[in-house]
Design an enzyme around this catalytic site. Structure first.
Site, PDB file in Angstrom:
ATOM      1  N   ARG A  47      36.452  33.745  49.544  1.00  0.00           N
ATOM      2  CA  ARG A  47      37.617  34.631  49.668  1.00  0.00           C
ATOM      3  C   ARG A  47      38.866  33.916  49.142  1.00  0.00           C
ATOM      4  NH1 ARG A  47      39.980  34.627  54.251  1.00  0.00           N
ATOM      5  NH2 ARG A  47      38.087  34.881  55.496  1.00  0.00           N
ATOM      6  N   TYR A  79      51.518  56.699  39.146  1.00  0.00           N
ATOM      7  CA  TYR A  79      50.091  56.944  39.393  1.00  0.00           C
ATOM      8  C   TYR A  79      49.900  57.560  40.790  1.00  0.00           C
ATOM      9  CZ  TYR A  79      45.174  55.965  40.262  1.00  0.00           C
ATOM     10  OH  TYR A  79      43.850  56.083  40.583  1.00  0.00           O
ATOM     11  N   ASP A 135      53.803  48.461  36.265  1.00  0.00           N
ATOM     12  CA  ASP A 135      52.386  48.800  36.156  1.00  0.00           C
ATOM     13  C   ASP A 135      52.116  49.013  34.666  1.00  0.00           C
ATOM     14  OD1 ASP A 135      49.901  50.056  36.026  1.00  0.00           O
ATOM     15  OD2 ASP A 135      50.169  51.098  37.932  1.00  0.00           O
ATOM     16  N   LYS A 146      40.595  50.034  33.976  1.00  0.00           N
ATOM     17  CA  LYS A 146      40.913  50.844  32.801  1.00  0.00           C
ATOM     18  C   LYS A 146      40.717  50.022  31.527  1.00  0.00           C
ATOM     19  CE  LYS A 146      41.872  53.523  36.209  1.00  0.00           C
ATOM     20  NZ  LYS A 146      43.214  53.691  36.775  1.00  0.00           N
TER      21      LYS A 146
END
Ligand SMILES: *Cc1c(COP(=O)(O)O)cnc(C)c1O
Length: 388
Positions: free
Chosen positions: A56, A108, A180, A205
């Site tokens: 982690r 978004y 973004d 994406k």
């Protein structure tokens, strides 16, 4: 003798894509970073390890990916997340009750949902504003404004925000600027060089590019911010698995090539669609008819593959059109090698409050194409035959 200039010249982005983050594996010389499928690492004595103690906190495959991600945005730090929204979430966790955030109104859908439905209850005030005229934005800043959230080009209306102008305003008011950069990709737009503090990507994406994984990334050159964001990720746990990191490393090698083709195809497709009388509007930042064409040209070095249109007629006409498409698939998401079509009102933006949708111009006539890397002529022919 090598001139100082030659050694200072930075590498082209195509070279960065192929090589960044990847060193031959020291024990075998394997040219590709292995998938370190492990949760823990053996220590030679209590507290003595080789830089990794638990996955982690860190994993060598993720480290290679994070170096590559940082290099793509010419940033000092890259942090890889389990999804784009996990990266958005990490930035939101920098905020405190009472803080005020300016968010571009055409953001978004999932980012808006996270802010409105999850973080507003912690007493953080998110204000959604049109950022196309930075001069009008000035009066929106308050002493409590800590963050300015830009998306450009916006989704799905492909509006352009002047990153440098807004980041200058934010800095003057003591607020951080987040961009973004998912729609432009690091190949065509470099927000940190325009004054942004943090760049965000949904690596699902363009960076992933093959519609086969979900991931996110943050890039920054601010050491203190990077440390805070890493702590948030370590404490919260939104890391991606080694296998996903490996696939992303592989995807990055072809990112510049793919983006060039997305850009070329979208230029051809948007041009052809503009000549079809069935569409009342074709929206693409690379079209001279785009109201912010000059700004897009100045701020971006390419326009990527997103094209939005308004189809004349009613929702039944829209449904008939998308059902007839054969090369374009009807699906959410974007940025993969295959072409997709999306109906924002009923799909990606269904969670946006209807009155907000109406105000910014997302109605039933709007369709968003993610133009892939197929033959441009096949894509154009597909649209024309579907129009019937
Ligand atoms: C998809 C997307 C996100 C969210 O990313 P996920 O990987 O789906 O969590 C954020 N911003 C933009 C612009 C996106 O397209």
């Amino acid at each position: 003798m090598k001139s100082a200039n030659a050694s200072e010249r930075r590498q082209g982005i195509e070279t960065v894509c192929v090589h960044a983050g990847v060193e031959p594996e020291p024990t075998t010389g394997a040219i590709m970073t292995p998938i370190f499928q492990t949760s823990t690492y053996v220590q030679s004595a209590p507290g003595e390890h080789k830089g990794y103690d638990y996955s982690r906190g860190g994993n060598p495959t993720r480290t290679a990916l994070e170096l590559a991600l940082a290099a793509l945005e010419r940033a000092k730090h890259g942090i890889s997340f389990a999804s784009g929204l996990a990266a958005v979430h990490a930035i939101a966790q920098l905020l405190n009750p009472g803080d005020h955030v300016l968010v571009c109104d055409d953001v978004y859908g999932g980012t808006g949902r996270l802010f409105r439905r999850l973080f507003a209850k912690y007493g953080i005030d998110f204000e959604f504003v049109d950022m196309r005229r930075p001069a009008d934005l000035k009066s929106q800043f308050r002493p409590a404004t800590k963050l300015v959230w830009i998306e450009t080009p916006t989704n799905p209306l492909l509006r352009i925000v002047d990153i440098r102008a807004v980041a200058d305003l934010a800095r003057a008011h003591g607020a951080l600027t987040v961009v973004d950069n998912t729609f432009a990709s690091p190949i065509f737009q470099q927000p940190l060089e325009l004054g942004a503090d943090i760049v965000l990507h949904s690596t699902t994406k363009y960076i992933g590019g093959h519609s086969d994984l979900v991931g996110g990334a943050l890039m920054t050159s601010d050491n203190e911010l990077a440390e805070q964001l890493r702590f948030i990720q370590f404490a919260g746990g939104a890391v991606n698995a080694p296998q996903e990191c490996f696939i992303l490393l592989r995807s990055i090698k072809t990112l510049a090539l793919r983006m060039q083709r997305h850009h070329e195809n979208a230029c051809l497709v948007s041009d052809a669609l503009s000549k079809q009388t069935a569409f009342s509007e074709v929206i693409f930042p690379g079209l001279e008819s785009h109201p912010q064409y000059a700004l897009a040209r100045a701020q971006m070095s390419g326009y990527a593959g997103m094209v939005s249109v308004r189809l004349k007629g009613n929702f039944d006409d829209v449904k008939r059109f998308v059902s007839r498409l054969q090369v374009f698939s009807l699906a959410e998401s974007l940025g993969g090698v295959e072409s997709l079509v999306n109906h924002p009102e009923t799909m990606t933006h269904a969670s946006v409050p209807p009155e907000h949708r109406k105000r910014i111009g997302i109605d039933s006539s709007l369709l968003r194409f993610s133009v892939g890397i197929e033959s441009a002529q096949d894509l154009i022919d597909d649209v024309v035959q579907a129009l019937g």
